[in-house]
Design an enzyme around this catalytic site. Sequence first.
Site, PDB file in Angstrom:
ATOM      1  N   LYS A 173       0.819  -1.220   0.000  1.00 55.08           N
ATOM      2  CA  LYS A 173       0.000   0.000   0.000  1.00 55.08           C
ATOM      3  C   LYS A 173       0.849   1.264   0.000  1.00 55.08           C
ATOM      4  CE  LYS A 173      -4.182  -2.103   2.023  1.00 55.08           C
ATOM      5  NZ  LYS A 173      -3.721  -3.493   2.229  1.00 55.08           N
ATOM      6  N   ARG A 174       1.872   1.297  -0.824  1.00 50.92           N
ATOM      7  CA  ARG A 174       2.762   2.447  -0.885  1.00 50.92           C
ATOM      8  C   ARG A 174       2.219   3.498  -1.848  1.00 50.92           C
ATOM      9  NH1 ARG A 174       4.622  -0.328   3.130  1.00 50.92           N
ATOM     10  NH2 ARG A 174       6.822  -0.849   3.258  1.00 50.92           N
TER      11      ARG A 174
END
Lengths: 306, 306
Positions: A105-106
């Site tokens: 989830k960057r």
Amino acid sequence: MIEKLISEIHKKQAPIVVGLDPNMAFIPSFIKKAAIEECGETLEAAAGAVLAFNKAIVDAVYDLVPAVKPQIAMYEQFGIPGLIAYKETIDYCRSRGLFVIADVKRADIGSTSKSYANAHLGKITVGKKSVPVFDADFATVNPYLGTDGVKPFLDVCKDEDKGIFVLVKTSNPSSGEFQDKKIGWNTLYELVGDKVEEWGKDLRHGQYSDVGAVVGATYPEMGAELRERMPHTFILVPGYGAQGGKGADLKGFFDKNGDGAIVNSSRGIIAAYTKPGYEKYGEENFADASRAAVLDMKQDLKNAIA
Amino acid sequence: MIEKLISEIHKKQAPIVVGLDPNMAFIPSFIKKAAIEECGETLEAAAGAVLAFNKAIVDAVYDLVPAVKPQIAMYEQFGIPGLIAYKETIDYCRSRGLFVIADVKRADIGSTSKSYANAHLGKITVGKKSVPVFDADFATVNPYLGTDGVKPFLDVCKDEDKGIFVLVKTSNPSSGEFQDKKIGWNTLYELVGDKVEEWGKDLRHGQYSDVGAVVGATYPEMGAELRERMPHTFILVPGYGAQGGKGADLKGFFDKNGDGAIVNSSRGIIAAYTKPGYEKYGEENFADASRAAVLDMKQDLKNAIA
């Protein structure tokens, strides 16, 4: 990349991802005890227990499922030793022929997102040499920063034949706080979904593109609506099992051919031995319980899609 | 925690964070050469160069500024060796009396966000022992998942006396794509700002709370509006310098006492030796150029706030 994942889903007849989120509470005590005896009450011990646990699960299910999804937070919490176990988990899964979806989830501003994209999917240059880093097949990406945050991932998808899944509608109870807000006639998650379609335009291989979406199993009506709205977007569906999503609710996530989605289960599989119906396996045979849980999930989804 | 940061800002009379985002392109070639001679063209060499570069910058500026902000993506891109350099950078900065803002922009569903909060700000339990992990003072957090994703960070802020900065309006060109969208009479970033005020309600120490906001220097009108709208929210302001934000634009981010915000500069300080006006220092004296750039930024902000 997406066409390879789809082909593997067909081969194994299982649109299933096993979430490798090894919370210490799920790891059998005999594994933790052995690790602490070897390394003391240290991060190294925790990381060692995580890796031993993961390998046993992978050995028990790799022939049944096309992909795994390690959740990096569960490794990052054990610092450097944890991240070494994360990398070793990725390598082990790939050596077993599994696709690896890095649940990271960057996203950040463009120049920084490029570093994340290189770290998780691409290569990094040192001197004149290009070196792969964590080297997963797919990564999850947060859309809050807009196109700048996603574009570097698209570039890496193109150059290195990888894929991403962008958070559209997440599985957690408060996901609607911002995601469901109405913007004109649409919700925020619908607008993000439209962008995901757009981002994937040049990365299509057949029906679907390398730019997928994350849509939680806990919101089946929205899943069905997004399936229609994003015809070229493959959906990664978390929230099945422990979070409350049931197979019967998931039909709408799939297209008319039974393609278009892959469902993740983490706790429901890796901690199956603690759940009703699988306790008979006992802690010692936790991996057998995981295998049984995968087979049951496969049947549950088959009934749902049919 | 926030009151300690504010007190240090007063003491040093510098509402400045130095962004430790050591892109390889900014690192003087003599440092990279030495690292490659020692370790070959490896991730270890890159990480070694990063750490040597950071230490020299920190030694040159630690008496002038209250805080640093390492951007973890710049370390994560070098894999395990990079993350070791990240941890060593945090420890080195703290040993020099600097507050460390971990720019990690993490968030996930609740149970997973807890692991991120523990990893970056809190402690993790192994057996009967509680161990700190990356152990920064503040972390940046992404709001897309809503309260579930933020709550575990609030708990750690309370238990461990730490702080967070939630992304409200980011500095990048496409930040408006979703953040500026109108939801009723408000924009998404305004609604996120309102939530940030709410999340900080039980964590106030004087005027401000441990729950801050990220608002880009590149959007000065929105900054001034958010300063009014979030009276208890301290603002971390990226985007000064290289991204285009100027001191003169930043008055509105500060309150009537000249408090309420801290401005980050990364490239403008750490790569000063490559910029007009500081080239005279030469590559060898890059850290002196950084010190001069900090002093100039301090004056620029002083003029702006006055």
